[in-house]
Enzyme design. Sequence first.
Site, mmCIF file in Angstrom:
data_model
loop_
_atom_site.group_PDB
_atom_site.id
_atom_site.type_symbol
_atom_site.label_atom_id
_atom_site.label_comp_id
_atom_site.label_asym_id
_atom_site.label_seq_id
_atom_site.Cartn_x
_atom_site.Cartn_y
_atom_site.Cartn_z
ATOM 1 N N GLU A 255 0.891 -1.162 0.000
ATOM 2 C CA GLU A 255 0.000 0.000 0.000
ATOM 3 C C GLU A 255 0.921 1.201 0.000
ATOM 4 O O GLU A 255 1.490 1.553 1.027
ATOM 5 C CB GLU A 255 -0.905 -0.080 1.234
ATOM 6 C CG GLU A 255 -2.177 0.700 1.096
ATOM 7 C CD GLU A 255 -2.053 2.070 1.702
ATOM 8 O OE1 GLU A 255 -1.660 3.006 0.957
ATOM 9 O OE2 GLU A 255 -2.334 2.203 2.899
ATOM 10 N N CYS A 289 -1.856 8.772 2.611
ATOM 11 C CA CYS A 289 -1.620 8.392 1.208
ATOM 12 C C CYS A 289 -2.823 8.727 0.336
ATOM 13 O O CYS A 289 -2.688 8.829 -0.877
ATOM 14 C CB CYS A 289 -1.343 6.899 1.101
ATOM 15 S SG CYS A 289 0.018 6.381 2.110
HETATM 16 C C1 SIN Z 1 -2.882 5.757 4.491
HETATM 17 O O1 SIN Z 1 -2.562 6.907 4.510
HETATM 18 O O2 SIN Z 1 -2.170 4.913 3.978
HETATM 19 C C2 SIN Z 1 -4.174 5.255 5.103
HETATM 20 C C3 SIN Z 1 -5.269 6.186 5.056
HETATM 21 C C4 SIN Z 1 -6.597 5.568 5.390
HETATM 22 O O3 SIN Z 1 -6.690 4.379 5.744
HETATM 23 O O4 SIN Z 1 -7.586 6.267 5.278
#
Ligand code: SIN
Length: 485
Positions: A255, A289
């Site tokens: 991820e 992310c």
């Molecule tokens: C992430 O920033 O990788 C996760 C964000 C989320 O689960 O909403």
Amino acid sequence: MQGISDKDLIKNSSYINGCWHSSVTDFSVTNPANDVELIKISNAGIIETELAVKAAKDTLKLWSQKSANDRAVLLRRWFDLMMQHQDDLARILTLEQGKPLAEAKGEVAYGASFIEWFAEEGKRVYGDTIPASSSDKRIVVIKQAVGVVASITPWNFPNAMIARKAAAALAAGCTFVVRPATQTPLSALAMAELSRRAGIPSGVFNVVVGEDAHGMGEVLTQHPDVAKFTFTGSTQVGKLLLKQCATSVKKVSMELGGNAPFIVFDDADIDAAVKGAIDSKYRNAGQTCVCTNRIFVQQGVLKAFTEKFARAVSKLVVGEGLTGGVNIGPMISARAVNDVDDLVTGAIAAGAAVVLGGKKHSAGNNYYQPTVLTNVTNEMSVAVNEIFGPVSPIIAFDKEEQVLAMANATEYGLAAYFYARDIGRIWRVAEGLEFGMVGVNEGIISNAAAPFGGVKQSGNGREGSKYGLDDYLEIKYLCLGGLND
Ligand code: SIN
């Protein structure tokens, strides 16, 4: 570490095979709100990581052979304990990571929701039967736990990123080793303590905390007893880890980074779009992310959207996460602030205009002003790179096909968002965006029941949802022959 009512949740060493494991050296965890040391943590390394993998391997048979229902009972207890200790867990999280307390509470509930979800979903690991090519045969498909799962998790969601992986792995019958980010090990260790209290057997869930990222990473990606590796973090590091996993052909889920477009069409509900953009951009000070990275606005609503959006951003309160009413906490480090500042100054030098902010914040070394830039182009480094900070670049566009091309012109493909009303446009754009997740008239898309993950260089695999369990299961085909008399 004041204000934590259950002091036993504060741990300072790795959790391996059900024991707290001290090492010879230690390292400091500091509060990003003020750079003050919170605690010293025992510094685990290669040896402890190998011990954790061994513990996970030794207990794999016991755990994978439990019934799905028995595992669900233990996971459900873990979920209940996390929710019972939500306030303490949130406070620990804010202290080590910085996000506002209300957001930290939300993250704890979000993390726990994966445990609740997968506790149930583990009972639905169905197999299959397939008509065979001859009458004396039967084809049966079963699903089995992959084995020992190793993971490396980031500092931006110190609780939820572990829960999202561990819950699915444990529900599938896998055992688990995690190396959390050294900036935020306390949430992981508190989760380990609650897993112990929940009765999850020793060796099933292990946490190794240590500074030797390279050495520990090599064990987790190359150890022959690790069957699967899962990572959340930057694309750059993910690529290195993927290479390492290739040496023993591990099953992997990645991820990785994102560069989310947020598109506002002329027919959008502007107030809803402003709210969605605030939610998706400024959550966790822009350090997720899936945070909006580029805001594309159609010419007809450019002025109205920019004014309303800048007004809403100007109301966001910056400060220490434990202070009531704060919306944006510190960033994780002064280095992160400098990286964001470089992108902003680069954009201004290339012709962007500052509507709001644009500078380091006076609250301290680790703070950045909530910023809105206009006159941005899709080629500026602020639009090409993942900003990971509270900065909104606004890019104007004329036509639907033009904005689709601009939105897709990135190596990333994690999340995208758009606001529109026309039903034909909604389908065309939703299908045309080359991203793993698309928010349509919605800025917050994360949910335990939904498949989280990206395409292109944003990674592979899905977390959460019924699809998330598949990442921790192997398909086995059984061919039963000689069945005729
Ligand atoms: C992430 O920033 O990788 C996760 C964000 C989320 O689960 O909403």
